[in-house]
Write an enzyme that holds these catalytic residues in place. Sequence first.
Site, PDB file in Angstrom:
ATOM      1  N   HIS A 204       0.825  -1.212   0.000  1.00  0.00           N
ATOM      2  CA  HIS A 204       0.000   0.000   0.000  1.00  0.00           C
ATOM      3  C   HIS A 204       0.860   1.263   0.000  1.00  0.00           C
ATOM      4  O   HIS A 204       1.813   1.360   0.764  1.00  0.00           O
ATOM      5  CB  HIS A 204      -0.866  -0.032   1.265  1.00  0.00           C
ATOM      6  CG  HIS A 204      -1.916   1.014   1.340  1.00  0.00           C
ATOM      7  ND1 HIS A 204      -2.212   1.675   2.512  1.00  0.00           N
ATOM      8  CD2 HIS A 204      -2.772   1.507   0.402  1.00  0.00           C
ATOM      9  CE1 HIS A 204      -3.210   2.521   2.297  1.00  0.00           C
ATOM     10  NE2 HIS A 204      -3.562   2.446   1.023  1.00  0.00           N
TER      11      HIS A 204
ATOM     12  N   GLU B 137       0.545  -0.423  -4.751  1.00  0.00           N
ATOM     13  CA  GLU B 137      -0.535   0.546  -4.963  1.00  0.00           C
ATOM     14  C   GLU B 137       0.050   1.924  -4.688  1.00  0.00           C
ATOM     15  O   GLU B 137       0.910   2.078  -3.799  1.00  0.00           O
ATOM     16  CB  GLU B 137      -1.685   0.263  -3.987  1.00  0.00           C
ATOM     17  CG  GLU B 137      -2.917   1.154  -4.150  1.00  0.00           C
ATOM     18  CD  GLU B 137      -2.956   2.379  -3.243  1.00  0.00           C
ATOM     19  OE1 GLU B 137      -3.918   3.136  -3.331  1.00  0.00           O
ATOM     20  OE2 GLU B 137      -1.997   2.607  -2.449  1.00  0.00           O
TER      21      GLU B 137
ATOM     22  N   HIS C 233      -1.142  11.164  -1.458  1.00  0.00           N
ATOM     23  CA  HIS C 233      -2.446  10.684  -0.986  1.00  0.00           C
ATOM     24  C   HIS C 233      -3.395  11.826  -0.663  1.00  0.00           C
ATOM     25  O   HIS C 233      -4.540  11.854  -1.111  1.00  0.00           O
ATOM     26  CB  HIS C 233      -2.254   9.805   0.254  1.00  0.00           C
ATOM     27  CG  HIS C 233      -3.548   9.328   0.827  1.00  0.00           C
ATOM     28  ND1 HIS C 233      -4.293  10.070   1.739  1.00  0.00           N
ATOM     29  CD2 HIS C 233      -4.270   8.207   0.588  1.00  0.00           C
ATOM     30  CE1 HIS C 233      -5.395   9.406   2.028  1.00  0.00           C
ATOM     31  NE2 HIS C 233      -5.413   8.273   1.365  1.00  0.00           N
TER      32      HIS C 233
HETATM   33  O1  G3P Z   1      -6.361   1.848  -3.221  1.00  0.00           O
HETATM   34  C1  G3P Z   1      -6.646   1.308  -1.977  1.00  0.00           C
HETATM   35  C2  G3P Z   1      -6.481   2.298  -0.861  1.00  0.00           C
HETATM   36  O2  G3P Z   1      -5.289   3.001  -1.035  1.00  0.00           O
HETATM   37  C3  G3P Z   1      -7.623   3.266  -0.767  1.00  0.00           C
HETATM   38  O3  G3P Z   1      -7.544   4.107   0.331  1.00  0.00           O
HETATM   39  O4  G3P Z   1      -7.160   6.295   1.344  1.00  0.00           O
HETATM   40  O5  G3P Z   1      -5.358   4.598   1.396  1.00  0.00           O
HETATM   41  O6  G3P Z   1      -5.946   5.733  -0.726  1.00  0.00           O
HETATM   42  P1  G3P Z   1      -6.461   5.228   0.576  1.00  0.00           P
HETATM   43 MG    MG Z   2      -4.683   4.670  -2.170  1.00  0.00          MG
END
Ligand code: G3P
Ligand code: MG
Length: 264
Positions: A18, A45, A60
Amino acid sequence: MTTQDTRPPWPYPRWIAHRGAGKLAPENTLAAFRSGASQGYRMFECDVKLSLDGVPFLLHDDTLVRTTNAREQFGAGLNAVAGEHRWSALSRLDAGSWHSRAFAGEPLASFDNIARFCLSNGYFLNIEIKPTAGLERQTGEVVADHAAQLWAHASVPPLLSSFDPPALAGARARQPQLPRALLLDALWSGWLETALTLECVALVCNHALWDASTVAQARSAGLRTLSYTVNDESAAQRLIDLGTDGLITDRVDLFAPARQPPVN
Ligand code: G3P
Ligand code: MG
């Protein structure tokens, strides 16, 4: 008797780091990708938005405050909205010191640089389109155009995802061949129809949303099932037992993807 799975083969690994593995290193920076790769991760990601002059880059939040030294750099009357600054200014920010001194001076990552890092190393990418408010469709269009060009000769394309249907619609209009996923933090009215209208190949849900019923609905609609953000072993095991296809995690130190069984 189990129903035959008629969905096309899924080319991506089950485990996905992540924000480029952004706990042990500053999220959404090249350092985070290197950190995840050092733990054996082969898919990442990341969150992508546009600078004022249309350069896709990784961040983000809507603002620069939490993960850069923008306050220090831009001074008191700071306009903190990231998408309202040119890339020439954004690229000079320190996006590492907030995390720890070891990463002082780590810059914001341009999407093109991260793409090249993934392509050179054979890594897979899930690009979360994270638009500045008001730029949803445009961000989807530009990110898809960059991705299509960068991955033109790759055997496996990146997976584009977004919480914003207009962003996915923009991506689909410009580069319909790139696979798309609808992100869901709740099962809002029309979620499945929206994913199908956008010709998505997958849903990426808050992991608590998956149960036998939602997995069955997604599967029978031909969609793959992914989850964020899966950070403990019991949650991971539940999702694997449900037969879901992908787990996005911060805990690259806990889950070792090389020891996990592949997706069927
Ligand atoms: O893409 C999955 C996840 O990253 C979505 O939530 O807020 O961490 O971008 P966030
Ligand atoms: Mg994300």
